[in-house]
Design an enzyme around this catalytic site. Structure first.
Site: not given
Ligand code: SUG
Length: 448
Positions: A174, A250, A371
Site C-alpha cells: 500500500e 494503514h 493520505c
Molecule cells: O484505500 N479510500 C481509500 C483511502 C486511502 C487512505 N490512505 C491512507 N490512509 N494513506 C482506501 O481505502 C474509498 C473509496 C470509496 O469507497 O469510494 C477509498 O478507496
C-alpha cells in the site's frame, strides 16, 4: 548539500464519489452512496497545497488518473463502444462500474514507496509503485501511477523506478502509508520504518480477524531489497492486529513520523518497546536521537484516532526547526483529541503548533491530510531535476483552481456514474491537465 522534504499532493479527480468500496475503512463504508462534490473536494485539496506553499514548504502536485477506467471494464468482459461498456457495466454490475470510476488515486501516500538517495546503494532516489491489490478499485492504479511518476521524475541519473510488486495478496503493498523515514536531517542516511499488517509466509505472526491487513511483511522486505537499503537502515514492525479490526487499515491512521520524531498511539505496534528500542538504536548509529511521542489510550482511544484521523496528520519541520502538525477539522470536533492537542503543543515537546484544514470531501472516504500527500526527500540537484511543471507556485494554484472550476461537477451520485457524458468531461479535463503540468501523454486515452 541541502536536502528538503517535498510533499506531492494528489489532485482530486473529477469522478470523486462515495462508492463504499473499501471494506475495513470505516469512513468509506459509512458514507457509501452519499452525494459527493468533486469540485469542492479538489478545491479543498488545492487550498491545503496553497497554504503549505505559503508557509514556506516545498509543495508539488500529482495528477489524478483517467476514470472511468474503460480498459479495466473491458478486461472483465464489458464490450462495445466506450459508452456501451459503461452502460452495460451500469446495468449488470454497478459495484464494478463504481470501482472503475473511483478517484482513489488522490491518496498519493498509497501511490508508491520512496527511498531518498542518502539511503540507497546506488545513490539514486528509488520509487516502487504500490500494487494496492487488496481492493480492485485501487489495484488498477499502478500502471498510470508509474507513467505519471516517470513523467515527474524522469532523470535516470537521479531517479530509479520499479514497477509494482507481483499482483498477489502475499505481496500486498500500500505504498508510503506504511512507511516512515527517520533521520537527523533529510540529506543524511536515515532509518526506514516499514510497518506491516500480516506476514504471508510466517504463520507464527498473528493476523487480524475481521478486516483485511493490506500490507505484508514480504512486500516491505521486497521494497527494501529493490531500493538497495542496508540492514542498518531498516526496521520492520507489525501493526497490532486488533487495531486493524477497529478500522486502522494503514499505519498512517495510527502513527506519523518526521525527522527524529515518531508520533504514535500506544496501541499502534506489536512489541512496541522492542520496536522503539530498535528504531532508537539504529537511528543513534546514524547520528540521530529518536523522540517518540506516545499518545496513551486513556487520552485518545483507537476509535477516536479512527474517527478524528489525529495521526493521519502531516508532521512538518518549519524553517525554525520546530514541528507543526497539519490536522483535519475532525480533530477539532472531538473534545478528547482537541484537548490532547492543546496539551501536546504546550508541554515543551517537539510538536509546537497545530493547523486545521477542512478536507471533509476526502475524509468521508477515509483520506486525511497524510493520505493526500507523497513525501519525497530530495537534495538540491535532485529537486532541480524534477519536472518543474508539477511544482506548486501561486500561478499554478490559480491555473488549477480555474481548471477545476471549468471542468468539475459539484454533485455526483451513483446514478451519475453511468452518464456517458462524464467520460467525455473527464478526458477533456485530463487532456488539458497534462499540458498544464507538462506531463506529456500519460493516460490510456492519450496513448491509444
Ligand atoms: O484505500 N479510500 C481509500 C483511502 C486511502 C487512505 N490512505 C491512507 N490512509 N494513506 C482506501 O481505502 C474509498 C473509496 C470509496 O469507497 O469510494 C477509498 O478507496
Amino acid at each position: 548539500m541541502n536536502a528538503f522534504e517535498v510533499n506531492f499532493d494528489g489532485l482530486v479527480g473529477p469522478t470523486h464519489n462515495y462508492g463504499g468500496l473499501s471494506y475495513g475503512n470505516v469512513a468509506s463504508q459509512s458514507n457509501s452512496q452519499a452525494c459527493s462534490n468533486p469540485r469542492e473536494a479538489a478545491l479543498q485539496g488545492l487550498a491545503k497545497m496553497k497554504a503549505l506553499m505559503e508557509m514556506g514548504f516545498r509543495q508539488g502536485v500529482l495528477a489524478p488518473q483517467e476514470r472511468p477506467d474503460v480498459a479495466a471494464l473491458r478486461s472483465i468482459g464489458f464490450a462495445g463502444s466506450d459508452a456501451e461498456v459503461i452502460s452495460r457495466a451500469a446495468k449488470e454490475a454497478m459495484p464494478l462500474l463504481a470501482a472503475c470510476m473511483s478517484a482513489s488515486s488522490m491518496w498519493t501516500a498509497n501511490s508508491c514507496t520512496v527511498s531518498p538517495s542518502a539511503d540507497t546503494a546506488d545513490g539514486r532516489v528509488h520509487f516502487t509503485a504500490a500494487n494496492l491489490n487488496c481492493k480492485f478499485h485501487r489495484s488498477i492504479e499502478h500502471p498510470t501511477t508509474s507513467r505519471v511518476l516517470g513523467a515527474m521524475f524522469a532523470d535516470t541519473q537521479h531517479f530509479a523506478h520499479h514497477p509494482a510488486l507481483p499482483a498477489v495478496s502475499q505481496f500486498g503493498d500500500e505504498g508510503a502509508a506504511n512507511h516512515t523515514r527517520f533521520c537527523k536531517s533529510y540529506g543524511e542516511p536515515g532509518v526506514e520504518f516499514f510497518v506491516f499488517g500480516r506476514s504471508a509466509f510466517d504463520s507464527r505472526l498473528p493476523a487480524p480477524q475481521r478486516y483485511p491487513a493490506r500490507q505484508t511483511l514480504e512486500a516491505s522486505q521486497a521494497i527494501a531489497r529493490l531500493h538497495g537499503l542496508s540492514d542498518a537502515g531498516v526496521v520492520y514492525a507489525q501493526q497490532t492486529p486488533a487495531v486493524i479490526d477497529q478500522g486502522v487499515f494503514h499505519n498512517d491512521v495510527i502513527a506519523v513520523g518526521n525527522g527524529e520524531v515518531l508520533f504514535h498511539h500506544q496501541d499502534a505496534f506489536l512489541d512496541s518497546d522492542k520496536v522503539l528500542a530498535e528504531l532508537q538504536g539504529k537511528l543513534a548509529r546514524r547520528g540521530g536521537n529518536l523522540r517518540a511521542v506516545c499518545v496513551p489510550r486513556e487520552a485518545v482511544t483507537v476509535e477516536d484516532a479512527v474517527t478524528s484521523y489525529l495521526f493521519n496528520s502531516q508532521l512538518l519541520t518549519g524553517a525554525d526547526g520546530k514541528m507543526l502538525l497539519i490536522v483535519p477539522e475532525e480533530c477539532r470536533n472531538n473534545a478528547r483529541v482537541w484537548n490532547y492537542l492543546q496539551q501536546l503543543t504546550s508541554d515543551g515537546g517537539p510538536i509546537r503548533e497545530v493547523r486545521v484544514f477542512d478536507l471533509k470531501q476526502s475524509m468521508q472516504n477515509g483520506g486525511g491530510p497524510a493520505c493526500l500527500r507523497l513525501r519525497v526527500a530530495l537534495n538540491e540537484s535532485e529537486l532541480a531535476a524534477v519536472n518543474p511543471g508539477v511544482i506548486m507556485t501561486p500561478a499554478l494554484y490559480e491555473t488549477l483552481t480555474d481548471w477545476v472550476g471549468r471542468h468539475y461537477r459539484d454533485r455526483l451520485r451513483d446514478e451519475d456514474l453511468a452518464d456517458p457524458q462524464l467520460l467525455i468531461e473527464c478526458r477533456t479535463a485530463l487532456d488539458e491537465l497534462t499540458r498544464i503540468l507538462k506531463l506529456g501523454a500519460v493516460y490510456p486515452f492519450q496513448l491509444n
